[in-house]
Every structure is written in C-alpha cells, then in structure tokens.
Write a protein that holds these residues in place. Structure first.
Motif, PDB file in Angstrom:
ATOM      1  N   ALA A 294      35.672  18.835 -66.028  1.00 54.11           N
ATOM      2  CA  ALA A 294      37.135  19.350 -66.078  1.00 54.11           C
ATOM      3  C   ALA A 294      36.832  20.899 -67.203  1.00 54.11           C
ATOM      4  O   ALA A 294      36.212  21.117 -68.069  1.00 54.11           O
ATOM      5  CB  ALA A 294      38.106  18.073 -67.705  1.00 54.11           C
ATOM      6  N   ASP A 354      40.965  17.421 -64.844  1.00 54.15           N
ATOM      7  CA  ASP A 354      40.525  16.097 -65.451  1.00 54.15           C
ATOM      8  C   ASP A 354      40.700  15.308 -63.763  1.00 54.15           C
ATOM      9  O   ASP A 354      41.699  15.158 -64.070  1.00 54.15           O
ATOM     10  CB  ASP A 354      40.229  15.351 -66.661  1.00 54.15           C
ATOM     11  N   THR A 376      35.799  16.989 -60.966  1.00 51.44           N
ATOM     12  CA  THR A 376      35.230  16.996 -62.065  1.00 51.44           C
ATOM     13  C   THR A 376      35.198  15.140 -62.915  1.00 51.44           C
ATOM     14  O   THR A 376      35.199  15.204 -63.737  1.00 51.44           O
ATOM     15  CB  THR A 376      36.515  17.511 -62.618  1.00 51.44           C
TER      16      THR A 376
END
Length: 529
Positions: A294, A354, A376
């Motif tokens: 992320a 994320d 991620t």
C-alpha cells in the motif's frame, strides 16, 4: 463449395522464397519495369524508391549510432499453453509461455535478436512502434523474405527511443495465435519516479479452443455475412499441411460475431466472438496477481495485443495518471479508464491502495472482460464478473492528450498531403484503402525531409485502428497533437495526422485488426530514391 485463394501477401512471399535473394531487391526498389501509371487513390507504381537494404537506410542507421549490443535468441514453435483455470490450448508461441519472454533494452543500445522458426509455416517478426532500419521491420514481401520453416533470421538494429513497444509476426494472421511479447525500452534518463513496474499485455483468444484457429476464423469471415462474399483466402500453407498442423477434424465452431455494439466505437464493435480474453496469458477465472505494498507508486505499461477487440481498462479503486501513449510521453493526465485499440499502448502511474483490486479490461461491445488482480493487503480476490465503477468514469481520450514538449513536433506547414479512404464492409469482407486490396508494388510516395500530412477518411461502418510503421505521427494534423503510431478512426469520420519523413524505406500503413489487414486493408508509403 468456393475455392479459397491464397492471400496476395502469401503469393508474393512464396514467389520470393522460390526466386531467391535477388527477388526482394527487384520487388522493393520500384525502379525497373514500371509503366508510370497512377493507381487509384494516389498509390503509384512508377519511379525509383529507396530499397529496404539501400544506402539511404544504412546512412540513417549509422546516424542513430551504435551502442552496447543486447543479444537475444527466440524460437517460434508449436506448443501447449496453460491459460489458467484448467484451460490448455495447442498454439504457436515464442517458447512455451504467453506472452513471450519480455525483451528489455535501453535506448541507445543495439538489439541483436535471432529468431528460429520451428513452425510449419513461414514467419517473420515486426517491431511494433519502433523507428528502426527498414530492412529489419519484418514485413515479408516488402522488407525481407519470410523465414522458412527450419530457418532463422538475425534482426540487428539500433533502438533509438525509450518506451513501451511489442513484437509479433507480420505473416498472415499468425499474430492472433500466441506469437507476441513486450519490448520495453528503458530511458537512461528516466524522469518518472516509481516503486514497481507492471507490464500488462491484453489479448483476445481463439486459437486451439474447440478446434478453432485464426486461419479458420479468416476463412469464415472471408465468406462474408451471407457466406457467399469475396474470399481473400485463409491459408499461407497447403490445405493438407494446415489440416495436419491445426485442425485434424476439419471443422470448428463459428466465430463470427453478430450484434456487438459500442457507442465509444461508433457502432459495430468487432467481427470475432472470442471465447476468452486474457491479461498476461491468463483467463479471468484464474487471473494473474500482482503484489505490491500500500502506498507504492506503480507504473503500468499496458499493451493491447488483440486481433479484433478494443479493450476498456480500469483499476478498481484507483485513478490513472497517463504518462505515455505508444511509447512517447504526454502531459500527465488523470482519468478513470482508457480505451485501447489493437496495437495501442499506454503507460500510467497509480498509487496503490490497501487491499485487493481488480484490473479489468472490458471487451468493448462484446459483453466479456479480462481480469488481473492487484494485491497489497488481505481480502478475497474479485470474481471474474467484477466490473469496477471506474470503467464508466472519466475516459482518457488520445485526441485530447498533449505531447510532452521534448517530443512535440515543431510547427511547420505540410509539404505533402496524402488522403486515404478506408473502404469495404462485412458483407463481402473486402476491407481496403481506396477500394484497392494490398499490393506490395503499389506505393504512396514521400520524400525524405518532408512534413507529411495523412488524412484517413473512414467510409466504412466499422472502426479501424490504423498503424504506421517506422514513424510516430502527431494526432490532429498539427504539431500540438500527442505522438502515436496507432490510432482509432471511427466509422464515417476522418482522422488527420502528421509526421516527419525522417526514416527512409518502404513502410506499411494498415488496419491493426489482423483480419481486416489480411483481407486487404494495407498499403505502403515509399520514400523516393
């Protein structure tokens, strides 16, 4: 049952193979035995043209310089490919992977690649988008003799410009098999800052599915919608060889697409109903996963290697910042989605969120999509039917992109204007320029040093992604347009482009729908000698 004639390109290639080394020069130089008559649509077969192996080509290559040599060996071969999800197909590929192994060089280097042909047909290799020396452009019957089965060919040339490119055959409809791979040319003075790079190759897939081959698809399409139209031929080898190599049962399901509609494409979306759409060789039910952290800044290099499908691309939960199109930088432009015709490329930057996010390539107008996954963090992978809202968000359009000042053409009045009318239709499958199917001996002349304006007037009911070999052009008929080598022309619309005639030789202009091109929508720009 109608007789299926070989294509004009196949006939020419066979003649060259039989005649030996002298035939290519005689065919290409345009300087002997021509009547001086003018062909319809501005094409001419008179006068002397620069030969692909001529002194002008050698001089242009010398001017590019000779950097460090990057040696590569590839083999075109029959193989079985795993598309994921339990789907395997018999096809042709560079080695045993799809896409073929990426070739990566740095601008200023010399690429020295030997292609060995282990296929049952002659083949070739075209370096899509590169301004390279003409005799390495990979067009059989125009710039080289086809590479015979069991033979090989050494491609050696300076690589002048950084960017996202790719390579594929220029022989029949071979490109619609597994014969393609990315060519990434790195910038030794790279201005972009990013943490990871994701090369994304998109494709529509038919080869080896229930006995289908691209040759069989072309044969079906060439019969026209009613089955009785003109047949431009489907085979570049004998019927017995084709049957043994690809279709032992002699039959395959219909792949003709009916009713595909897209407002973005101005109506009819395509000719071929593909059973699969792929990202990096994987079906949507078993997609590739790209892993990052992320907050990572990711550069995506997106290539449409398809045969008949425009693809609308979006990454769920993310905005795209377009930095390049067809290898050349543009003023950074934000949007939600891109539309890529066959042969087009875009580079984009994203800042990764994320979680788990779908990268979807919607087969425009065909009610299907390809899928890959950006991961991620934790979370379930999206299903094959996912359609992120970004697909319907702001579309970044090529015609509104502004070139980076480093690659913008200088302001200059055109020295020559070439008009080409796109003609043909599905009824007879008689795609062409100015009603004249491809003939390698017919050239549209240009002179070295000219600013050339080309006006593509699409008189058909179909969209066409048009590709110019050996050059990049500015969109819109002025120096302010983005630099590209492939651009979509919508039905009953015109597209004007301009380029500098700075790379001598004989250069193809063609529709990058592989079936339209093989039916006849190809022509040649020839530099006068």
């Amino acid at each position: 049952m109608p007789m299926h004639r070989p294509t004009r390109r196949a006939v020419l290639g066979a003649a060259l193979a039989v005649a030996g080394t002298g035939a290519l020069a005689a065919c290409s130089d345009g300087g002997s035995g021509h009547s001086g008559a003018h062909a319809p649509g501005g094409a001419q077969d008179s006068g002397t043209y620069v030969s692909p192996g001529g002194k002008e080509v050698a001089a242009a290559e010398k001017a590019r310089g000779s950097g460090p040599v990057r040696k590569v060996s590839l083999t075109a071969t029959r193989t079985r490919l795993d598309l994921g999800g339990g789907t395997t197909v018999a096809s042709w590929a560079y080695g045993d992977r799809l896409p073929g192994r990426e070739v990566r060089v740095t601008a200023g280097e010399t690429l020295d690649l030997t292609l060995a042909n282990h296929l049952p047909q002659p083949t070739s290799m075209h370096w899509h988008g590169l301004a390279l020396r003409n005799d390495m452009d990979g067009v059989p019957g125009l710039t080289q003799r086809a590479i015979a089965p069991g033979g090989d060919f050494r491609y050696r040339f300076a690589v002048p410009h950084p960017g996202t490119y790719w390579f594929h055959p220029h022989s029949g409809v071979q490109q619609d098999r597994g014969l393609y791979a990315p060519l990434i040319v790195e910038d030794p003075k790279e201005p972009l800052a990013y943490d990871k790079e994701w090369v994304v190759v998109l494709d529509d897939w038919v080869d080896g599915v229930d006995g289908s081959t691209p040759d069989a698809v072309l044969k079906e399409l060439s019969g026209g919608m009613g089955g009785g139209g003109m047949d431009h031929g489907a085979h570049t080898m004998s019927g017995a060889e084709a049957s043994e190599a690809d279709d032992p049962d002699g039959g395959s399901p219909s792949r003709m697409m009916m009713g595909a509609r897209s407002e973005l494409l101005g109506g009819d979306a395509g000719d071929v109903a593909y059973p699969y759409y792929l990202v990096n060789g994987r079906v949507a039910g078993d997609p590739e996963t790209f892993r990052a952290r992320a907050g990572d800044r990711i550069r995506l290099r997106i290539i449409n290697a398809g045969g008949d499908t425009a693809l609308r691309v979006a990454l769920g939960g993310h905005r795209l910042t377009v930095t390049h199109t067809d290898g050349f930088p543009v003023r950074h432009t934000e949007g939600d989605a891109l539309l890529l015709g066959m042969g087009e490329r875009y580079d984009v930057l994203v800042t990764a969120g994320d979680g788990v996010f779908p990268l979807v390539a919607l087969a425009e107008g065909k009610d299907a999509a390809a899928l890959a996954v950006l991961r991620t963090g934790s979370g379930a992978a999206p299903g094959a039917s996912v359609r992120p809202k970004e697909l319907d968000g702001k579309l970044v359009q090529a015609g509104r992109l502004v070139p980076d000042p480093s690659v913008a053409l200088t302001e200059r009045a055109p020295d020559r204007t070439i008009r080409m009318r796109l003609t043909g239709g599905m009824a007879d499958y008689d795609w062409a320029f100015d009603g004249q199917p491809y003939d390698a001996k017919q050239r549209r002349p240009v002179e070295a040093g000219e600013r050339v304006r080309v006006v593509f007037d699409n008189g058909t009911a179909m969209w066409h992604p048009l590709h110019l070999h050996g050059h990049t052009f500015a969109l819109g008929g002025n120096a302010a347009g983005a630099r590209k080598d492939t651009a979509i022309v919508l039905p009953h619309r015109s597209l004007t482009v301009e380029f500098d005639a700075d790379n001598p030789g004989l250069w193809m202009v063609h529709c990058h729908n592989v079936y339209h091109a093989e039916a006849g929508m190809m022509t040649v720009l020839g530099y006068r000698g």
